[in-house]
Each structure stands twice: as C-alpha cells, then as structure tokens.
Design a protein around this motif. Structure first.
Motif, PDB file in Angstrom:
ATOM      1  N   ASP A 103       1.089  -1.085  -0.013  1.00 39.32           N
ATOM      2  CA  ASP A 103       0.230   0.068   0.284  1.00 39.32           C
ATOM      3  C   ASP A 103       0.945   1.456  -0.111  1.00 39.32           C
ATOM      4  OD1 ASP A 103      -2.466  -1.765   0.341  1.00 39.32           O
ATOM      5  OD2 ASP A 103      -2.452  -1.548   2.349  1.00 39.32           O
ATOM      6  N   ALA A 104       2.104   1.372   0.399  1.00 35.56           N
ATOM      7  CA  ALA A 104       3.193   2.620   0.738  1.00 35.56           C
ATOM      8  C   ALA A 104       3.477   2.400  -0.784  1.00 35.56           C
ATOM      9  CB  ALA A 104       3.966   1.704   1.986  1.00 35.56           C
ATOM     10  N   LEU A 105       4.504   1.636  -0.762  1.00 40.63           N
ATOM     11  CA  LEU A 105       4.601   1.971  -2.620  1.00 40.63           C
ATOM     12  C   LEU A 105       3.221   2.355  -3.389  1.00 40.63           C
ATOM     13  CD1 LEU A 105       7.599  -0.913  -2.526  1.00 40.63           C
ATOM     14  CD2 LEU A 105       7.540   1.649  -2.059  1.00 40.63           C
ATOM     15  N   ALA A 106       2.640   1.790  -3.564  1.00 37.70           N
ATOM     16  CA  ALA A 106       1.037   1.970  -4.544  1.00 37.70           C
ATOM     17  C   ALA A 106       1.181   3.935  -4.110  1.00 37.70           C
ATOM     18  CB  ALA A 106       0.622   1.684  -3.957  1.00 37.70           C
ATOM     19  N   GLN A 107       0.705   4.374  -3.056  1.00 32.82           N
ATOM     20  CA  GLN A 107       1.062   5.558  -2.972  1.00 32.82           C
ATOM     21  C   GLN A 107       2.924   6.339  -3.229  1.00 32.82           C
ATOM     22  OE1 GLN A 107      -2.054   6.776  -1.365  1.00 32.82           O
ATOM     23  NE2 GLN A 107      -1.157   8.696  -1.996  1.00 32.82           N
ATOM     24  N   VAL A 108       3.356   5.975  -3.236  1.00 34.39           N
ATOM     25  CA  VAL A 108       4.971   6.413  -3.575  1.00 34.39           C
ATOM     26  C   VAL A 108       4.140   6.641  -4.768  1.00 34.39           C
ATOM     27  CG1 VAL A 108       6.876   6.263  -4.056  1.00 34.39           C
ATOM     28  CG2 VAL A 108       6.194   6.035  -2.025  1.00 34.39           C
TER      29      VAL A 108
ATOM     30  N   ALA B 234      10.054   9.809   1.766  1.00 33.02           N
ATOM     31  CA  ALA B 234      10.349   9.539   3.102  1.00 33.02           C
ATOM     32  C   ALA B 234       9.390   7.673   3.425  1.00 33.02           C
ATOM     33  CB  ALA B 234       9.774   9.846   3.861  1.00 33.02           C
ATOM     34  N   VAL B 235       8.430   8.198   2.527  1.00 37.25           N
ATOM     35  CA  VAL B 235       7.999   6.339   2.725  1.00 37.25           C
ATOM     36  C   VAL B 235       9.012   5.325   1.936  1.00 37.25           C
ATOM     37  CG1 VAL B 235       6.220   5.340   1.535  1.00 37.25           C
ATOM     38  CG2 VAL B 235       5.882   7.383   2.621  1.00 37.25           C
ATOM     39  N   ILE B 236      10.063   5.494   0.980  1.00 35.81           N
ATOM     40  CA  ILE B 236      11.067   4.909   0.964  1.00 35.81           C
ATOM     41  C   ILE B 236      12.066   4.255   1.410  1.00 35.81           C
ATOM     42  CG2 ILE B 236      12.286   4.454  -1.765  1.00 35.81           C
ATOM     43  CD1 ILE B 236      10.349   5.685  -3.130  1.00 35.81           C
ATOM     44  N   ASP B 237      12.054   5.198   1.405  1.00 31.57           N
ATOM     45  CA  ASP B 237      13.422   5.359   3.416  1.00 31.57           C
ATOM     46  C   ASP B 237      13.373   4.721   4.078  1.00 31.57           C
ATOM     47  OD1 ASP B 237      15.084   6.884   0.825  1.00 31.57           O
ATOM     48  OD2 ASP B 237      14.754   8.603   2.500  1.00 31.57           O
ATOM     49  N   ASP B 238      11.846   5.027   4.345  1.00 32.55           N
ATOM     50  CA  ASP B 238      11.324   3.968   5.814  1.00 32.55           C
ATOM     51  C   ASP B 238      10.871   2.539   5.320  1.00 32.55           C
ATOM     52  OD1 ASP B 238       9.735   5.043   8.460  1.00 32.55           O
ATOM     53  OD2 ASP B 238       8.490   3.515   7.824  1.00 32.55           O
ATOM     54  N   VAL B 239      10.509   1.985   3.801  1.00 36.66           N
ATOM     55  CA  VAL B 239      10.143   0.829   3.660  1.00 36.66           C
ATOM     56  C   VAL B 239      11.607   0.146   3.595  1.00 36.66           C
ATOM     57  CG1 VAL B 239      10.052  -0.925   1.222  1.00 36.66           C
ATOM     58  CG2 VAL B 239       7.875   0.955   2.209  1.00 36.66           C
ATOM     59  N   VAL B 240      12.932   1.063   2.843  1.00 41.82           N
ATOM     60  CA  VAL B 240      14.178  -0.450   2.714  1.00 41.82           C
ATOM     61  C   VAL B 240      14.707   0.027   4.028  1.00 41.82           C
ATOM     62  CG1 VAL B 240      16.609   0.879   1.918  1.00 41.82           C
ATOM     63  CG2 VAL B 240      14.533   1.386   0.497  1.00 41.82           C
ATOM     64  N   GLN B 241      15.023   1.276   5.197  1.00 38.48           N
ATOM     65  CA  GLN B 241      15.040   0.794   6.304  1.00 38.48           C
ATOM     66  C   GLN B 241      14.164  -1.132   7.164  1.00 38.48           C
ATOM     67  OE1 GLN B 241      14.627   3.880   8.752  1.00 38.48           O
ATOM     68  NE2 GLN B 241      16.230   3.324  10.457  1.00 38.48           N
ATOM     69  N   MET B 242      12.732  -0.806   6.632  1.00 31.93           N
ATOM     70  CA  MET B 242      12.615  -2.407   7.601  1.00 31.93           C
ATOM     71  C   MET B 242      13.039  -3.530   6.488  1.00 31.93           C
ATOM     72  SD  MET B 242       9.698  -4.482   6.549  1.00 31.93           S
ATOM     73  CE  MET B 242       9.424  -4.008   4.988  1.00 31.93           C
ATOM     74  N   LEU B 243      13.526  -3.373   5.451  1.00 29.48           N
ATOM     75  CA  LEU B 243      14.104  -4.167   4.199  1.00 29.48           C
ATOM     76  C   LEU B 243      15.295  -4.890   4.363  1.00 29.48           C
ATOM     77  CD1 LEU B 243      11.729  -3.044   1.125  1.00 29.48           C
ATOM     78  CD2 LEU B 243      11.239  -5.430   2.952  1.00 29.48           C
ATOM     79  N   SER B 244      16.348  -3.596   5.299  1.00 32.04           N
ATOM     80  CA  SER B 244      17.891  -3.817   5.515  1.00 32.04           C
ATOM     81  C   SER B 244      17.627  -4.507   6.746  1.00 32.04           C
ATOM     82  CB  SER B 244      17.975  -2.436   5.317  1.00 32.04           C
ATOM     83  OG  SER B 244      18.221  -1.754   3.852  1.00 32.04           O
TER      84      SER B 244
END
Length: 91
Positions: free
Chosen positions: A39-44, A80-90
């Motif tokens: 959902d976050a990436l779709a919004q981005v 910010a959303v992409i950075d947040d997702v990347v932080q979760m995936l790293s």
C-alpha cells in the motif's frame, strides 16, 4: 534478505521512523508505522506521478512557482516512504 527463507511481503509494514519536511531543524511530518508496504509503495507511485506532472508544468509555466513547490513536497513525501520501506527491508 535470505532467498532460502524470504519474508512474506504481504506481512511487511512500514516502521514509521522516517521524518520529512523540516522546519527549524524539526520534522513536521513522519511516515506512519504499520502501513503494509504494498500500500505504501502504491501511494508513492501515485505521489511520484503527480510530482512528475507538476515538475513538467513548472518547466513550462514561468509566471508562478507553485507547480515546482508542489513537486518538491510530493517528492519529499515519496522519498520518506521509500526510505522507511528500505529501512524495514535492510538487515
């Protein structure tokens, strides 16, 4: 991530630690925690589509800078959303 045991992407959510749009060195906004990353990436994707359109308008419209500022804020939110997702995936 380990390819032998990939996480279920549908269960991954934003961590909610990434701030954006600063005023006086203090973040005005922060990505919300708990949003499914799909959902976050779709919004981005939607935000970046709008930012692209505003940036294009800004390139052709010399009488105002409102399109440029709109593109600026939309890209700041997207980053910010992409950075947040990347932080979760790293790891």
């Amino acid at each position: 991530m380990n390819n032998a045991n990939p996480p279920q992407l549908s269960k991954l959510k934003t961590v909610g630690v990434t701030p954006f749009i600063y005023r006086s060195s203090q973040p005005l906004f922060r990505v919300s925690a708990g949003v499914p990353i799909g959902d976050a990436l779709a919004q981005v994707s939607d935000l970046l589509c709008l930012a692209k359109a505003f940036a294009e308008d800004a390139a052709y419209s010399k009488d105002t800078d409102r399109h440029a500022w709109a593109a600026h804020y939309l890209t700041a939110m997207s980053k910010a959303v992409i950075d947040d997702v990347v932080q979760m995936l790293s790891p």
